[in-house]
Structures are given as C-alpha cells and as structure tokens.
Design a protein around this motif. Structure first.
Motif, PDB file in Angstrom:
ATOM      1  N   TYR A  44     -57.880 112.252  -7.359  1.00 35.25           N
ATOM      2  CA  TYR A  44     -58.334 110.828  -7.722  1.00 35.25           C
ATOM      3  C   TYR A  44     -58.819 110.663  -5.800  1.00 35.25           C
ATOM      4  CZ  TYR A  44     -58.652 106.503  -8.182  1.00 35.25           C
ATOM      5  OH  TYR A  44     -59.474 104.834  -8.675  1.00 35.25           O
ATOM      6  N   LEU A  45     -58.162 111.358  -5.428  1.00 38.57           N
ATOM      7  CA  LEU A  45     -58.576 110.242  -3.339  1.00 38.57           C
ATOM      8  C   LEU A  45     -59.977 111.104  -3.839  1.00 38.57           C
ATOM      9  CD1 LEU A  45     -57.606 108.837  -1.588  1.00 38.57           C
ATOM     10  CD2 LEU A  45     -56.530 110.458  -0.430  1.00 38.57           C
ATOM     11  N   CYS A  46     -60.001 112.323  -3.594  1.00 34.27           N
ATOM     12  CA  CYS A  46     -62.054 112.891  -2.775  1.00 34.27           C
ATOM     13  C   CYS A  46     -62.850 112.558  -4.241  1.00 34.27           C
ATOM     14  CB  CYS A  46     -61.330 114.640  -3.492  1.00 34.27           C
ATOM     15  SG  CYS A  46     -60.238 115.285  -2.651  1.00 34.27           S
ATOM     16  N   SER A  47     -62.231 112.363  -5.052  1.00 31.68           N
ATOM     17  CA  SER A  47     -63.506 111.918  -5.726  1.00 31.68           C
ATOM     18  C   SER A  47     -63.328 110.323  -5.168  1.00 31.68           C
ATOM     19  CB  SER A  47     -63.406 111.205  -8.154  1.00 31.68           C
ATOM     20  OG  SER A  47     -62.554 112.944  -8.225  1.00 31.68           O
ATOM     21  N   GLU A  48     -62.808 108.863  -5.016  1.00 29.16           N
ATOM     22  CA  GLU A  48     -62.733 108.221  -4.670  1.00 29.16           C
ATOM     23  C   GLU A  48     -64.160 108.331  -4.085  1.00 29.16           C
ATOM     24  OE1 GLU A  48     -62.397 104.518  -6.455  1.00 29.16           O
ATOM     25  OE2 GLU A  48     -62.259 106.659  -8.058  1.00 29.16           O
ATOM     26  N   ALA A  49     -63.534 108.917  -2.679  1.00 33.07           N
ATOM     27  CA  ALA A  49     -63.716 109.163  -1.139  1.00 33.07           C
ATOM     28  C   ALA A  49     -65.514 109.440  -1.317  1.00 33.07           C
ATOM     29  CB  ALA A  49     -62.914 110.063  -0.183  1.00 33.07           C
ATOM     30  N   GLY A  62     -54.231 102.125  -7.900  1.00 32.08           N
ATOM     31  CA  GLY A  62     -54.878 100.744  -6.866  1.00 32.08           C
ATOM     32  C   GLY A  62     -55.106 100.972  -5.031  1.00 32.08           C
ATOM     33  N   LEU A  63     -53.916 101.369  -4.708  1.00 28.80           N
ATOM     34  CA  LEU A  63     -53.692 101.590  -3.478  1.00 28.80           C
ATOM     35  C   LEU A  63     -54.408 102.714  -2.608  1.00 28.80           C
ATOM     36  CD1 LEU A  63     -51.267 101.675  -1.122  1.00 28.80           C
ATOM     37  CD2 LEU A  63     -49.577 103.375  -1.869  1.00 28.80           C
ATOM     38  N   VAL A  96     -59.377 104.055  -0.015  1.00 21.00           N
ATOM     39  CA  VAL A  96     -61.207 104.690   0.325  1.00 21.00           C
ATOM     40  C   VAL A  96     -61.336 103.381   0.605  1.00 21.00           C
ATOM     41  CG1 VAL A  96     -62.781 105.680  -0.611  1.00 21.00           C
ATOM     42  CG2 VAL A  96     -60.613 106.331  -0.908  1.00 21.00           C
ATOM     43  N   LYS A  97     -61.251 102.470   0.321  1.00 21.40           N
ATOM     44  CA  LYS A  97     -62.322 100.869   0.545  1.00 21.40           C
ATOM     45  C   LYS A  97     -62.268 100.979   1.955  1.00 21.40           C
ATOM     46  CE  LYS A  97     -62.849  95.772  -0.193  1.00 21.40           C
ATOM     47  NZ  LYS A  97     -62.530  94.810  -0.937  1.00 21.40           N
ATOM     48  N   ASN A  98     -60.668 100.807   2.889  1.00 17.79           N
ATOM     49  CA  ASN A  98     -60.417 100.505   3.902  1.00 17.79           C
ATOM     50  C   ASN A  98     -61.144 101.618   4.350  1.00 17.79           C
ATOM     51  OD1 ASN A  98     -59.909  98.071   3.872  1.00 17.79           O
ATOM     52  ND2 ASN A  98     -57.790  98.706   2.790  1.00 17.79           N
TER      53      ASN A  98
END
Length: 72
Positions: free
Chosen positions: A43-48, A15-16, A21-23
């Motif tokens: 995970y961070l790369c995929s979401e970004a 969630g963090l 990524v949202k911000n």
C-alpha cells in the motif's frame, strides 16, 4: 481491487500511511519496519508512486519469526 488487498497479513492504518506519503517530498524516503508479507508495504509503495515515482520506499524485517530464515 488493489494489490495490497490480495496479500495476506495485517493493515489497519491506511490513513496514517497516506498522511506519511502526503508529507513526503519527491526524492524523499519512507521506511516501514516490520514487513512480514508486505501487505502494508505494498500500500505504501502504491501511494508513494502515485504521488511521485521519485519517492523511495524501504521495508526492513528480519523475518526471523516467519520460519523462512530458520527453516521451521
């Protein structure tokens, strides 16, 4: 199954990471310090990338505790 689910390691705060990524604006950068095997970084790369292929993601780690660097 997402690729980060197949990587060994710890990842307790999706969630963090999603909020970061949202911000982040397209063209912006995100940095993870302490990568180990890359579970949370994946995970961070995929979401970004899902938000914008123009978001840059960096992972920083010395890998000194892994034995890779020291050969132990």
């Amino acid at each position: 199954m997402a690729i980060h689910d197949e990587i060994e390691g710890w990842f307790f705060h999706p969630g963090l990471y999603s909020k970061m990524v949202k911000n982040c604006r397209p063209g912006g950068s995100l940095v993870e310090i302490g990568v180990w095997k890359g579970k949370s970084l994946s995970y961070l790369c995929s979401e970004a990338y899902r938000k914008s292929p123009d978001i840059r993601v960096f992972g920083v780690d010395t890998w000194e505790g892994s034995g890779i660097v020291t050969g132990k």
